[in-house]
Design a protein around this motif. Structure first.
Motif, PDB file in Angstrom:
ATOM      1  N   THR A 189       0.837  -1.201   0.000  1.00 54.25           N
ATOM      2  CA  THR A 189       0.000   0.000   0.000  1.00 54.25           C
ATOM      3  C   THR A 189       0.871   1.250   0.000  1.00 54.25           C
ATOM      4  N   ALA A 190       1.886   1.264   0.861  1.00 55.24           N
ATOM      5  CA  ALA A 190       2.788   2.412   0.916  1.00 55.24           C
ATOM      6  C   ALA A 190       3.525   2.596  -0.410  1.00 55.24           C
ATOM      7  N   PHE A 191       3.885   1.485  -1.069  1.00 51.06           N
ATOM      8  CA  PHE A 191       4.524   1.568  -2.380  1.00 51.06           C
ATOM      9  C   PHE A 191       3.606   2.267  -3.384  1.00 51.06           C
ATOM     10  N   PHE A 211      14.480  -3.204   8.719  1.00 52.19           N
ATOM     11  CA  PHE A 211      13.894  -3.735   7.487  1.00 52.19           C
ATOM     12  C   PHE A 211      12.866  -2.767   6.909  1.00 52.19           C
ATOM     13  N   VAL A 212      11.985  -2.237   7.760  1.00 54.35           N
ATOM     14  CA  VAL A 212      10.946  -1.322   7.290  1.00 54.35           C
ATOM     15  C   VAL A 212      11.561  -0.044   6.751  1.00 54.35           C
ATOM     16  N   GLN A 213      12.567   0.485   7.429  1.00 55.25           N
ATOM     17  CA  GLN A 213      13.245   1.686   6.940  1.00 55.25           C
ATOM     18  C   GLN A 213      13.878   1.420   5.576  1.00 55.25           C
ATOM     19  N   GLY A 214      14.435   0.217   5.402  1.00 57.58           N
ATOM     20  CA  GLY A 214      15.102  -0.117   4.146  1.00 57.58           C
ATOM     21  C   GLY A 214      14.161  -0.365   2.984  1.00 57.58           C
ATOM     22  N   LEU A 215      12.868  -0.508   3.255  1.00 62.67           N
ATOM     23  CA  LEU A 215      11.921  -0.725   2.158  1.00 62.67           C
ATOM     24  C   LEU A 215      11.814   0.481   1.249  1.00 62.67           C
ATOM     25  N   GLY A 216      12.063   1.676   1.789  1.00 66.46           N
ATOM     26  CA  GLY A 216      12.031   2.879   0.979  1.00 66.46           C
ATOM     27  C   GLY A 216      10.640   3.373   0.638  1.00 66.46           C
ATOM     28  N   CYS A 217       9.615   2.812   1.287  1.00 67.13           N
ATOM     29  CA  CYS A 217       8.231   3.214   1.015  1.00 67.13           C
ATOM     30  C   CYS A 217       7.708   4.234   2.018  1.00 67.13           C
ATOM     31  N   TYR A 218       8.268   4.221   3.226  1.00 70.73           N
ATOM     32  CA  TYR A 218       7.769   5.064   4.298  1.00 70.73           C
ATOM     33  C   TYR A 218       8.695   6.261   4.513  1.00 70.73           C
ATOM     34  N   GLY A 219       8.087   7.404   4.804  1.00 71.83           N
ATOM     35  CA  GLY A 219       8.902   8.557   5.168  1.00 71.83           C
ATOM     36  C   GLY A 219       9.558   8.359   6.514  1.00 71.83           C
ATOM     37  N   ASN A 220       8.821   7.722   7.436  1.00 67.46           N
ATOM     38  CA  ASN A 220       9.335   7.392   8.765  1.00 67.46           C
ATOM     39  C   ASN A 220       9.050   5.933   9.067  1.00 67.46           C
ATOM     40  N   ALA A 221       9.991   5.257   9.691  1.00 63.75           N
ATOM     41  CA  ALA A 221       9.793   3.891  10.184  1.00 63.75           C
ATOM     42  C   ALA A 221      10.136   3.899  11.663  1.00 63.75           C
ATOM     43  N   LEU A 222       9.128   3.709  12.507  1.00 61.57           N
ATOM     44  CA  LEU A 222       9.294   3.849  13.945  1.00 61.57           C
ATOM     45  C   LEU A 222       8.884   2.578  14.655  1.00 61.57           C
ATOM     46  N   ASP A 223       9.505   2.321  15.813  1.00 67.25           N
ATOM     47  CA  ASP A 223       9.027   1.201  16.614  1.00 67.25           C
ATOM     48  C   ASP A 223       7.805   1.652  17.404  1.00 67.25           C
ATOM     49  N   PRO A 326      18.125  -5.667  -7.432  1.00 66.58           N
ATOM     50  CA  PRO A 326      19.321  -6.355  -6.929  1.00 66.58           C
ATOM     51  C   PRO A 326      20.140  -5.535  -5.939  1.00 66.58           C
ATOM     52  N   GLN A 327      19.939  -4.226  -5.898  1.00 64.44           N
ATOM     53  CA  GLN A 327      20.685  -3.391  -4.952  1.00 64.44           C
ATOM     54  C   GLN A 327      20.083  -3.419  -3.550  1.00 64.44           C
ATOM     55  N   HIS A 328      18.877  -3.973  -3.426  1.00 64.53           N
ATOM     56  CA  HIS A 328      18.208  -4.038  -2.123  1.00 64.53           C
ATOM     57  C   HIS A 328      17.595  -5.426  -1.967  1.00 64.53           C
ATOM     58  N   ARG A 329      17.820  -6.040  -0.830  1.00 65.03           N
ATOM     59  CA  ARG A 329      17.219  -7.353  -0.577  1.00 65.03           C
ATOM     60  C   ARG A 329      15.907  -7.149   0.171  1.00 65.03           C
TER      61      ARG A 329
END
Length: 367
Positions: A189-191, A211-223, A326-329
């Motif tokens: 959805t964020a994508f 992992f969530v921060q590395g997805l690149g979909c969210y402006g912020n990834a917080l616990d 390939p640059q992101h797993r």
């Protein structure tokens, strides 16, 4: 024919049941189920299997009140058919039981595929009764079958949820706040909304935050512990994929009147129902259950079914490319061979012990 059946009141408890392959009657076809994606989405199907407008347990009856067939999405090959236009050797994508084989009653057979015409399925949601012929599916790629099993049923929810939110001008919000932001439906959805002009904030566990921060979909990834630090004056839509009542209470209390809409989109971490009394007691808006087929029906009327399919296929293929960069797993797949392996996987999913970076494919036959 081997079937994996699930205790309806204890989703981690499964059993394998074997039956002789049935003799077909006129109008039936037997398909061998080749591969299925089994994810938290399937646990949601089972957890909400008795909800009146969902009725997921009713698609594949077992004949036993206490035991159900957990449905899953994937590919199957026709072994025998009595129906013209559905031929042995053809492959179809669709909604199957977790089993080695399934018998269907193809109706409305066309170049695109068919619908299952069994009487017990005619009062169930039509979208789950459609089987897509691989050779005429514009989005089918043999090399991405595992991804299609895994992501297509989740991404249709993501795509239509993003469209629903956009169609409603995000209910006047400046921020979308997601729970279980590591779930594939949430980040799908964020994508879809990554270019939208509002903040997308993902809440997740501390161990999944990188992992969530590395997805690149969210402006912020917080616990989750960071929730009290969010600006309570920001107009916010809550997109709930966790189903956790305590977290929902915390979000509603924190944003109160600034919460412009509360959307219950899935249940990755909890299988508790929100009672009417609990909903009424929450500050802010009443949580609304999101159901993708409603938005599909609306857009079929607005755009026509062919245009809905075209837009979905375009977005779906872009999402496949995104997770395979390939640059992101961002995502990898793991195969589980045989129904015994599926039993272990389902138990882990129910307990929430699954790495979000992993997608799980079950091959019921074992090869």
């Amino acid at each position: 024919m081997m079937q994996l059946q699930t205790r309806r009141d204890d989703l981690a408890h499964t059993r394998i049941v074997s039956h002789p392959l049935p003799a077909l009657t006129a109008g039936e076809a037997l398909l061998r189920i080749d591969r299925l994606a089994v994810t938290s989405n399937n646990i949601t199907y089972a957890a909400f299997g008795d909800v009146p407008h969902l009725r997921y347990w009713d698609f594949f009856p077992t004949g036993h009140q206490d035991w159900g067939h957990m449905p899953a999405w994937g590919f199957a090959t026709v072994e025998h058919s009595t129906v013209s236009g559905v031929e042995a050797g053809e492959r179809y994508y669709g909604y199957w039981p977790v089993a080695t084989h399934a018998v269907v009653q193809p109706i409305r057979v066309s170049e695109r595929g068919f619908y299952d015409g069994y009487e017990h399925r005619q009062t169930l949601t039509s979208a789950y009764n459609q089987y897509q012929r691989c050779t005429t599916d514009a989005a089918y790629r043999p090399e991405t079958e595992d991804l299609q099993c895994l992501l297509r049923p989740l991404f249709i929810t993501s795509f239509m949820l993003a469209d629903f939110l956009e169609d409603n001008a995000f209910f006047g919000a400046e921020q979308l706040l997601y729970s279980s932001a590591s779930s594939k439906t949430a980040f799908g959805t964020a994508f879809c909304l990554r270019h939208a002009s509002l903040q997308q904030t993902g809440l997740t566990s501390a161990r999944h935050q990188p992992f969530v921060q590395g997805l690149g979909c969210y402006g912020n990834a917080l616990d989750y512990d960071s929730l009290p630090g969010l600006d309570a004056g920001t107009a916010t839509v809550y997109v709930d994929f966790s189903g956790r009542q305590a977290l929902r209470q915390q979000v509603h209390s924190h944003f109160d009147r600034q919460l412009t809409y509360s959307c219950f989109a899935g249940s990755a971490q909890s299988h508790d129902f929100l009672t009417p009394a609990e909903a009424a007691a929450l500050p802010g808006p009443k949580p609304e259950l999101y159901f993708a087929p409603y938005q599909i029906r609306k857009r079929n009327a607005d755009w026509g079914a062919a245009e809905v399919t075209r837009r979905f296929n375009q977005a779906q293929l872009a999402f496949y490319d995104y997770v395979q960069d390939p640059q992101h797993r961002r995502l990898s797949t793991t195969a589980h061979h045989g129904l015994e392996a599926a039993r272990s996987l389902i138990a882990e999913l129910v307990e929430g012990h699954i790495n979000p970076q992993q997608g799980h494919i079950v091959r019921p036959i074992g090869t």
